[in-house]
Design an enzyme around this catalytic site. Structure first.
Site, PDB file in Angstrom:
ATOM      1  N   HIS A  67      39.394  40.957  10.226  1.00  0.00           N
ATOM      2  CA  HIS A  67      38.837  41.560  11.436  1.00  0.00           C
ATOM      3  C   HIS A  67      37.600  42.394  11.097  1.00  0.00           C
ATOM      4  O   HIS A  67      36.561  42.268  11.734  1.00  0.00           O
ATOM      5  CB  HIS A  67      39.927  42.460  12.023  1.00  0.00           C
ATOM      6  CG  HIS A  67      39.718  42.784  13.457  1.00  0.00           C
ATOM      7  ND1 HIS A  67      40.290  42.048  14.458  1.00  0.00           N
ATOM      8  CD2 HIS A  67      39.010  43.753  14.051  1.00  0.00           C
ATOM      9  CE1 HIS A  67      39.921  42.562  15.610  1.00  0.00           C
ATOM     10  NE2 HIS A  67      39.148  43.600  15.395  1.00  0.00           N
ATOM     11  N   ASP A 102      41.261  35.570  37.959  1.00  0.00           N
ATOM     12  CA  ASP A 102      41.613  36.979  38.079  1.00  0.00           C
ATOM     13  C   ASP A 102      42.521  37.380  36.912  1.00  0.00           C
ATOM     14  O   ASP A 102      43.733  37.137  36.956  1.00  0.00           O
ATOM     15  CB  ASP A 102      42.299  37.179  39.438  1.00  0.00           C
ATOM     16  CG  ASP A 102      42.647  38.626  39.739  1.00  0.00           C
ATOM     17  OD1 ASP A 102      42.728  39.430  38.790  1.00  0.00           O
ATOM     18  OD2 ASP A 102      42.845  38.938  40.921  1.00  0.00           O
ATOM     19  N   LYS A 145      49.887  41.781  23.502  1.00  0.00           N
ATOM     20  CA  LYS A 145      48.434  41.954  23.617  1.00  0.00           C
ATOM     21  C   LYS A 145      47.741  40.802  22.892  1.00  0.00           C
ATOM     22  O   LYS A 145      46.735  40.273  23.363  1.00  0.00           O
ATOM     23  CB  LYS A 145      48.017  43.310  23.038  1.00  0.00           C
ATOM     24  CG  LYS A 145      46.604  43.744  23.402  1.00  0.00           C
ATOM     25  CD  LYS A 145      45.550  43.222  22.452  1.00  0.00           C
ATOM     26  CE  LYS A 145      44.161  43.724  22.815  1.00  0.00           C
ATOM     27  NZ  LYS A 145      43.111  43.143  21.969  1.00  0.00           N
ATOM     28  N   GLU A 177      35.868  40.634  21.833  1.00  0.00           N
ATOM     29  CA  GLU A 177      36.515  41.018  20.572  1.00  0.00           C
ATOM     30  C   GLU A 177      36.310  39.961  19.478  1.00  0.00           C
ATOM     31  O   GLU A 177      36.625  38.787  19.685  1.00  0.00           O
ATOM     32  CB  GLU A 177      38.024  41.215  20.832  1.00  0.00           C
ATOM     33  CG  GLU A 177      38.761  41.798  19.651  1.00  0.00           C
ATOM     34  CD  GLU A 177      40.245  42.069  19.953  1.00  0.00           C
ATOM     35  OE1 GLU A 177      40.636  42.120  21.129  1.00  0.00           O
ATOM     36  OE2 GLU A 177      40.994  42.206  18.979  1.00  0.00           O
TER      37      GLU A 177
HETATM   38  P1  NAD Z   1      40.546  31.327  48.257  1.00  0.00           P
HETATM   39  O1  NAD Z   1      41.038  31.806  49.568  1.00  0.00           O
HETATM   40  O2  NAD Z   1      39.116  31.561  47.897  1.00  0.00           O
HETATM   41  O3  NAD Z   1      40.829  29.756  48.117  1.00  0.00           O
HETATM   42  C1  NAD Z   1      42.028  29.153  48.405  1.00  0.00           C
HETATM   43  C2  NAD Z   1      41.854  28.178  49.541  1.00  0.00           C
HETATM   44  O4  NAD Z   1      41.119  27.042  49.100  1.00  0.00           O
HETATM   45  C3  NAD Z   1      43.174  27.615  50.025  1.00  0.00           C
HETATM   46  O5  NAD Z   1      43.765  28.499  50.923  1.00  0.00           O
HETATM   47  C4  NAD Z   1      42.757  26.300  50.641  1.00  0.00           C
HETATM   48  O6  NAD Z   1      42.463  26.467  52.019  1.00  0.00           O
HETATM   49  C5  NAD Z   1      41.461  25.929  49.918  1.00  0.00           C
HETATM   50  N1  NAD Z   1      41.595  24.738  49.030  1.00  0.00           N
HETATM   51  C6  NAD Z   1      40.698  23.739  48.895  1.00  0.00           C
HETATM   52  N2  NAD Z   1      41.110  22.828  48.004  1.00  0.00           N
HETATM   53  C7  NAD Z   1      42.300  23.242  47.541  1.00  0.00           C
HETATM   54  C8  NAD Z   1      43.219  22.740  46.560  1.00  0.00           C
HETATM   55  N3  NAD Z   1      43.000  21.598  45.888  1.00  0.00           N
HETATM   56  N4  NAD Z   1      44.326  23.455  46.290  1.00  0.00           N
HETATM   57  C9  NAD Z   1      44.566  24.616  46.941  1.00  0.00           C
HETATM   58  N5  NAD Z   1      43.743  25.135  47.873  1.00  0.00           N
HETATM   59  C10 NAD Z   1      42.611  24.460  48.175  1.00  0.00           C
HETATM   60  O7  NAD Z   1      41.360  31.931  47.043  1.00  0.00           O
HETATM   61  P2  NAD Z   1      42.893  32.204  46.744  1.00  0.00           P
HETATM   62  O8  NAD Z   1      43.263  31.330  45.591  1.00  0.00           O
HETATM   63  O9  NAD Z   1      43.756  32.141  47.962  1.00  0.00           O
HETATM   64  O10 NAD Z   1      42.846  33.721  46.266  1.00  0.00           O
HETATM   65  C11 NAD Z   1      42.331  34.061  45.009  1.00  0.00           C
HETATM   66  C12 NAD Z   1      41.527  35.335  45.086  1.00  0.00           C
HETATM   67  O11 NAD Z   1      42.306  36.388  45.649  1.00  0.00           O
HETATM   68  C13 NAD Z   1      41.112  35.809  43.717  1.00  0.00           C
HETATM   69  O12 NAD Z   1      39.728  36.068  43.731  1.00  0.00           O
HETATM   70  C14 NAD Z   1      41.899  37.118  43.535  1.00  0.00           C
HETATM   71  O13 NAD Z   1      41.171  38.014  42.733  1.00  0.00           O
HETATM   72  C15 NAD Z   1      42.044  37.594  44.933  1.00  0.00           C
HETATM   73  N6  NAD Z   1      43.132  38.519  45.263  1.00  0.00           N
HETATM   74  C16 NAD Z   1      44.161  38.801  44.400  1.00  0.00           C
HETATM   75  C17 NAD Z   1      45.183  39.658  44.766  1.00  0.00           C
HETATM   76  C18 NAD Z   1      46.322  39.906  43.808  1.00  0.00           C
HETATM   77  O14 NAD Z   1      46.413  39.246  42.793  1.00  0.00           O
HETATM   78  N7  NAD Z   1      47.225  40.852  44.087  1.00  0.00           N
HETATM   79  C19 NAD Z   1      45.165  40.245  46.041  1.00  0.00           C
HETATM   80  C20 NAD Z   1      44.129  39.932  46.902  1.00  0.00           C
HETATM   81  C21 NAD Z   1      43.118  39.067  46.522  1.00  0.00           C
END
Ligand code: NAD
Length: 427
Positions: free
Chosen positions: A381, A283, A267, A81
């Site tokens: 805009h 996300d 928004k 946008e």
């Molecule tokens: P992920 O599992 O890829 O990474 C997280 C992992 O990274 C942690 O569990 C940990 O083991 C590791 N890690 C390494 N260094 C770390 C640090 N400094 N701090 C924290 N963790 C560290 O991702 P995630 O963050 O668990 O999940 C995010 C993904 O899940 C996004 O892609 C999202 O789109 C998706 N998702 C979202 C939903 C929702 O929002 N309802 C549902 C399902 C999946």
């Protein structure tokens, strides 16, 4: 009839593109548009989602002049946008003379929900869970030793009763400090892991086990003061500073009391928020869902920002919203541009990033209110939009600027007019 898309997911992207080309009657040029995958590359894209045939790009711009907690940030913003990046930068510049943005945030605690049904007596089930809190937490923490090694992990449990038409439900909230992750995968894994134990303790059965996007324990806040002098200067001295502040307050009070305006108000906030969330590979649906759910948490849909005048007659703006984002995990490290975006930002943690995102949301909202209240957002805009109109009319290369300039001069920014001018240019 033959299913052209049979086992589409098993085919390589190029073969999928061939099928699509035939199905949709795409020209070679159109197929090439999808094939041209930019920084992401087809292999990475194909690993990220299903049925990939190409990629789609967004402009990557820079939000400038952001002084946050005394530090200058250059903020990557990905958005289609026009005006958003310019507006955020403008608002940040106006806030600089009063010290820019002051921010804060909670610890990055996210909520995992486990829905339990068929448990008999609610109070006994609740007691059984709370009496075994430590056992449940250590069971959850066994699932993510990496997270625990960074000081995160499951920290607490809450038990809630939900009444419904089909009966009482017991919902366990697992509170997890996810450190620098967004946390959804980490939490979902923990929730699944502890479900058998919860069934054993309550005698019920687990239905859903998933993160809540209403991340109200993970709030980010930002505050800025726009001085009267700056507000006046922003109108090139045409409107007094205090009048600008009052006009913005009038606009804010409409949002506070009317959901139709409030949706548009929020928004505007999300224009800034999402642009940074997307640039950093996060996300944006999760952040959007959290923001709007939080805006309605009182039972009434409210603005994510608030405005008031201080004793000097300056305008004070504040924002508070859940910002569930990560600097690790998800696509933050798989998308090459996201990695570069994080480097440009120079943030050390997800907490720091969430506060910057809050500041951009506030800046964006302030800029929109200021423009709407003082000069009419449509004018600015449409000026930026004129280039898009020129392209839609078929202008190419340096024709685009020529056509855009002329349709502004004509005060007729329409595709019809752009086409007419283009014909004249090409004569
Ligand atoms: P992920 O599992 O890829 O990474 C997280 C992992 O990274 C942690 O569990 C940990 O083991 C590791 N890690 C390494 N260094 C770390 C640090 N400094 N701090 C924290 N963790 C560290 O991702 P995630 O963050 O668990 O999940 C995010 C993904 O899940 C996004 O892609 C999202 O789109 C998706 N998702 C979202 C939903 C929702 O929002 N309802 C549902 C399902 C999946």
């Amino acid at each position: 009839m033959e299913d052209k898309f049979h086992e589409f997911y098993k085919k390589p992207p190029e073969e999928r593109l061939k099928i699509l080309k035939e199905f949709a009657g795409l020209t070679e040029e159109e197929a090439e548009t999808l094939r041209n995958t930019g920084a992401l590359g087809i292999e990475t894209a194909d690993r990220m989602i299903e049925n990939v045939v190409g990629t789609s790009e967004l402009p990557f711009g820079l939000g400038l002049h952001f002084l946050v907690n005394g530090k200058e940030y250059v903020i990557p913003m990905c958005i289609e946008e026009p005006s958003v990046v310019a507006a955020a930068s403008f608002a940040a510049k106006l806030a600089k003379s009063s010290g820019g943005f002051k921010t804060s945030s909670n610890d990055p605690v996210m909520i995992g929900q486990i829905q339990i049904m068929g448990f008999g007596d609610f109070d006994s089930a609740r007691r059984a869970i709370l009496d075994n809190k430590e056992k449940i937490l250590s069971n959850a923490n066994k699932r993510d030793s990496v997270l625990v090694s960074f000081g995160g992990g499951a920290k607490d449990i809450e038990v809630r009763k939900i009444e419904s038409k089909i009966g009482e439900m017991l919902v366990v909230h697992l509170l997890v400090d996810v450190r620098d992750a967004m946390g959804a995968n980490a939490i979902n894994t923990m929730c699944e892991g502890i479900s058998p134990l919860l069934e054993e303790l309550t005698g019920g059965y687990v239905r859903l086990k998933i993160i809540s996007n209403l991340a109200d324990k993970r709030l980010a806040r930002a505050k800025a003061i726009w001085k009267r002098e700056e507000l006046e200067k922003s109108t090139k001295g045409l409107v007094k500073g205090e009048e600008v502040a009052d006009a913005i307050l009038e606009a804010y009070y409409l949002a506070l009391n009317d959901p139709y305006r409030c949706a548009t108000h929020n928004k505007g906030v999300m224009n800034g928020v999402d642009a940074v969330v997307i640039a950093t590979g996060n996300d944006f649906r999760a952040v959007e869902a959290g923001a709007h759910a939080y805006a309605s948490i009182s039972g009434k849909y409210k603005p994510l920002t608030k405005y008031y005048k201080n004793d000097e007659g300056d305008l004070v703006g504040e924002i508070e919203l859940p910002v569930a984002i990560g600097t690790v995990g998800g696509a933050t490290r798989t998308k090459p541009e996201a990695k570069v975006a994080l480097k440009i930002l120079g943030v050390k943690s997800a907490k720091e990033l969430s506060e910057i995102i809050a500041a951009v949301g506030l800046a964006q909202n302030f800029a929109a209110l200021r423009a709407l209240a003082t000069e009419g957002i449509q004018k600015g805009h449409m000026r930026l939009h004129s280039k898009n109109i020129a392209v839609i009319a078929g202008a190419k290369g340096n024709e685009i600027d020529k056509v855009a300039k002329k349709i502004i001069e004509d005060k007729n920014i329409s595709v019809d007019n752009a086409k007419k001018i283009l014909e004249e240019i090409r004569k």
